[in-house]
Design a protein around this motif. Structure first.
Motif, PDB file in Angstrom:
ATOM      1  N   VAL A  50       0.827  -1.205   0.000  1.00 37.44           N
ATOM      2  CA  VAL A  50       0.000   0.000   0.000  1.00 37.44           C
ATOM      3  C   VAL A  50       0.864   1.258   0.000  1.00 37.44           C
ATOM      4  CG1 VAL A  50      -1.726   1.296   1.310  1.00 37.44           C
ATOM      5  CG2 VAL A  50      -1.858  -1.192   1.206  1.00 37.44           C
ATOM      6  N   ARG A  51       1.894   1.269   0.812  1.00 37.17           N
ATOM      7  CA  ARG A  51       2.733   2.474   0.946  1.00 37.17           C
ATOM      8  C   ARG A  51       3.411   2.833  -0.365  1.00 37.17           C
ATOM      9  NH1 ARG A  51       7.981   3.117   2.351  1.00 37.17           N
ATOM     10  NH2 ARG A  51       8.178   0.895   2.823  1.00 37.17           N
ATOM     11  N   LEU A  52       3.885   1.809  -1.093  1.00 37.97           N
ATOM     12  CA  LEU A  52       4.583   2.051  -2.359  1.00 37.97           C
ATOM     13  C   LEU A  52       3.641   2.031  -3.556  1.00 37.97           C
ATOM     14  CD1 LEU A  52       7.754  -0.181  -1.785  1.00 37.97           C
ATOM     15  CD2 LEU A  52       7.489   2.284  -1.373  1.00 37.97           C
ATOM     16  N   ASP A  53       2.386   1.615  -3.324  1.00 48.11           N
ATOM     17  CA  ASP A  53       1.392   1.513  -4.398  1.00 48.11           C
ATOM     18  C   ASP A  53       1.920   0.644  -5.544  1.00 48.11           C
ATOM     19  OD1 ASP A  53      -0.938   1.851  -5.847  1.00 48.11           O
ATOM     20  OD2 ASP A  53      -0.326   3.793  -6.697  1.00 48.11           O
ATOM     21  N   VAL A  54       2.355  -0.580  -5.171  1.00 49.38           N
ATOM     22  CA  VAL A  54       2.917  -1.479  -6.171  1.00 49.38           C
ATOM     23  C   VAL A  54       2.573  -2.922  -5.817  1.00 49.38           C
ATOM     24  CG1 VAL A  54       5.123  -1.682  -4.944  1.00 49.38           C
ATOM     25  CG2 VAL A  54       5.043  -2.084  -7.411  1.00 49.38           C
ATOM     26  N   VAL A  55       2.398  -3.747  -6.839  1.00 48.84           N
ATOM     27  CA  VAL A  55       2.207  -5.179  -6.642  1.00 48.84           C
ATOM     28  C   VAL A  55       3.579  -5.829  -6.540  1.00 48.84           C
ATOM     29  CG1 VAL A  55       1.315  -7.324  -7.637  1.00 48.84           C
ATOM     30  CG2 VAL A  55      -0.002  -5.210  -7.855  1.00 48.84           C
ATOM     31  N   LYS A  56       3.907  -6.353  -5.352  1.00 43.95           N
ATOM     32  CA  LYS A  56       5.226  -6.945  -5.130  1.00 43.95           C
ATOM     33  C   LYS A  56       5.364  -8.297  -5.815  1.00 43.95           C
ATOM     34  CE  LYS A  56       7.230  -6.942  -1.271  1.00 43.95           C
ATOM     35  NZ  LYS A  56       7.612  -7.190   0.150  1.00 43.95           N
ATOM     36  N   SER A  57       4.301  -9.106  -5.746  1.00 42.47           N
ATOM     37  CA  SER A  57       4.354 -10.448  -6.327  1.00 42.47           C
ATOM     38  C   SER A  57       2.971 -10.827  -6.832  1.00 42.47           C
ATOM     39  CB  SER A  57       4.828 -11.487  -5.307  1.00 42.47           C
ATOM     40  OG  SER A  57       6.138 -11.221  -4.858  1.00 42.47           O
ATOM     41  N   LYS A  58       2.954 -11.709  -7.803  1.00 40.55           N
ATOM     42  CA  LYS A  58       1.709 -12.260  -8.326  1.00 40.55           C
ATOM     43  C   LYS A  58       1.829 -13.776  -8.252  1.00 40.55           C
ATOM     44  CE  LYS A  58      -1.442 -11.955 -12.285  1.00 40.55           C
ATOM     45  NZ  LYS A  58      -1.646 -11.345 -13.633  1.00 40.55           N
ATOM     46  N   LEU A  59       1.053 -14.383  -7.361  1.00 43.30           N
ATOM     47  CA  LEU A  59       1.185 -15.805  -7.079  1.00 43.30           C
ATOM     48  C   LEU A  59       0.207 -16.601  -7.945  1.00 43.30           C
ATOM     49  CD1 LEU A  59       1.333 -15.594  -3.174  1.00 43.30           C
ATOM     50  CD2 LEU A  59       3.112 -15.091  -4.862  1.00 43.30           C
ATOM     51  N   LYS A  60       0.739 -17.628  -8.607  1.00 46.62           N
ATOM     52  CA  LYS A  60      -0.078 -18.467  -9.485  1.00 46.62           C
ATOM     53  C   LYS A  60       0.040 -19.921  -9.046  1.00 46.62           C
ATOM     54  CE  LYS A  60       0.486 -15.442 -13.510  1.00 46.62           C
ATOM     55  NZ  LYS A  60       0.924 -15.357 -14.941  1.00 46.62           N
ATOM     56  N   GLY A  61      -1.081 -20.543  -8.751  1.00 46.72           N
ATOM     57  CA  GLY A  61      -1.087 -21.937  -8.329  1.00 46.72           C
ATOM     58  C   GLY A  61      -2.471 -22.549  -8.372  1.00 46.72           C
TER      59      GLY A  61
END
Length: 273
Positions: A50-61
């Motif tokens: 939230v603070r950086l307004d960025v998606v850190k990871s996108k998990l696929k499984g």
């Protein structure tokens, strides 16, 4: 669209991640409230800062929408569940998948349905709730340690949750029956039939609980959110202080079993006790 609100000022701080795909589940990281795990309708999990307004990871499984997420701050993992009846365990350090397993019922794969997860107070075991079973899993090996399965003639499970001390499990069913289990061995403590808390006209309709919420401080109190918008709050009578004694049932529950013990209820419709 998702929004983050400041609860001191009751004001929106930021809105982010407009659909598609839509968000289907959200949970805050227990040690960093700037990190949010967001389950998506397209089966992915977004780890959002939230603070950086960025998606850190996108998990696929998963292969279907995400229906449950739960963090363990003891094991540093995120457990996810989906409409594909699959469980996944992710490391919160590098967000890699550690293990995955599909739910099994009587040796065969069970039908696709929403599956929800909730960690036990010990943060090493977690509750798995599916319409066809209630189970407790050990996280490290992702193995089922206990399981309760309704009989084929019984109504599907609509929701279940741990009590605040993780000693009991409150479960609701699509026929409006409510059962209380001991968390240690999934033995049924009591069974509350619809007529114990619904008026005669309502108890014969298709109105049923859609969510169960445990009181945050009283382990013997819980609430039901109903499909018609009503809310019922349950607790044992003062003379009994806790929920019943184990019923002589091997598995599942028999329709028509009277409520044991007596209950006190309150809500949108006052019910007899």
């Amino acid at each position: 669209m998702m929004s983050l609100f400041n609860m001191m000022a009751f004001k929106r701080v930021i809105s982010f991640m407009p659909p598609p795909p839509a968000a289907t589940y959200i949970v805050f990281h227990p040690q960093d409230n700037n990190i949010i795990a967001i389950g998506m309708d397209d089966s992915t999990i977004q780890i959002y800062n939230v603070r950086l307004d960025v998606v850190k990871s996108k998990l696929k499984g998963h292969s279907k929408r995400i229906t449950g997420l739960a963090f363990s701050h003891v094991l540093n993992v995120l457990v996810s569940s989906g409409a594909d009846s699959q469980l996944c365990v992710w490391s919160t350090v590098g967000w890699e998948m550690q293990r995955a397993k599909s739910l099994q019922l009587r040796g065969q794969s069970i039908s696709q349905s929403d599956t929800r997860v909730q960690f036990h107070q010990d943060q090493t075991h977690f509750l798995v709730v599916h319409e066809a079973q209630i189970a407790v899993y050990e996280t490290a090996k992702l193995e089922c340690s206990k399981q309760w399965v309704p009989r084929e003639s019984d109504s599907p499970i609509s929701h279940a949750t741990y009590s605040c001390d993780s000693q009991l499990i409150y479960a609701s069913f699509l026929d409006a029956t409510v059962c209380v289990f001991t968390a240690g061995n999934l033995h049924m403590q009591c069974c509350i039939i619809p007529s114990a808390y619904l008026s005669p006209g309502v108890s014969n309709s298709n109105i049923h609980p859609v969510v169960v919420a445990a009181h945050p401080e009283d382990p013997n109190q819980f609430a039901l959110g109903m499909s018609d918008g009503g809310v019922h709050v349950f607790e044992p009578l003062e003379s009994e202080s806790k929920w019943g004694v184990p019923l002589p049932l091997e598995n599942g529950f028999a329709k028509g079993v009277p409520a044991a013990p007596s209950i006190g209820t309150s809500g949108s419709d006052q019910a007899p006790t």
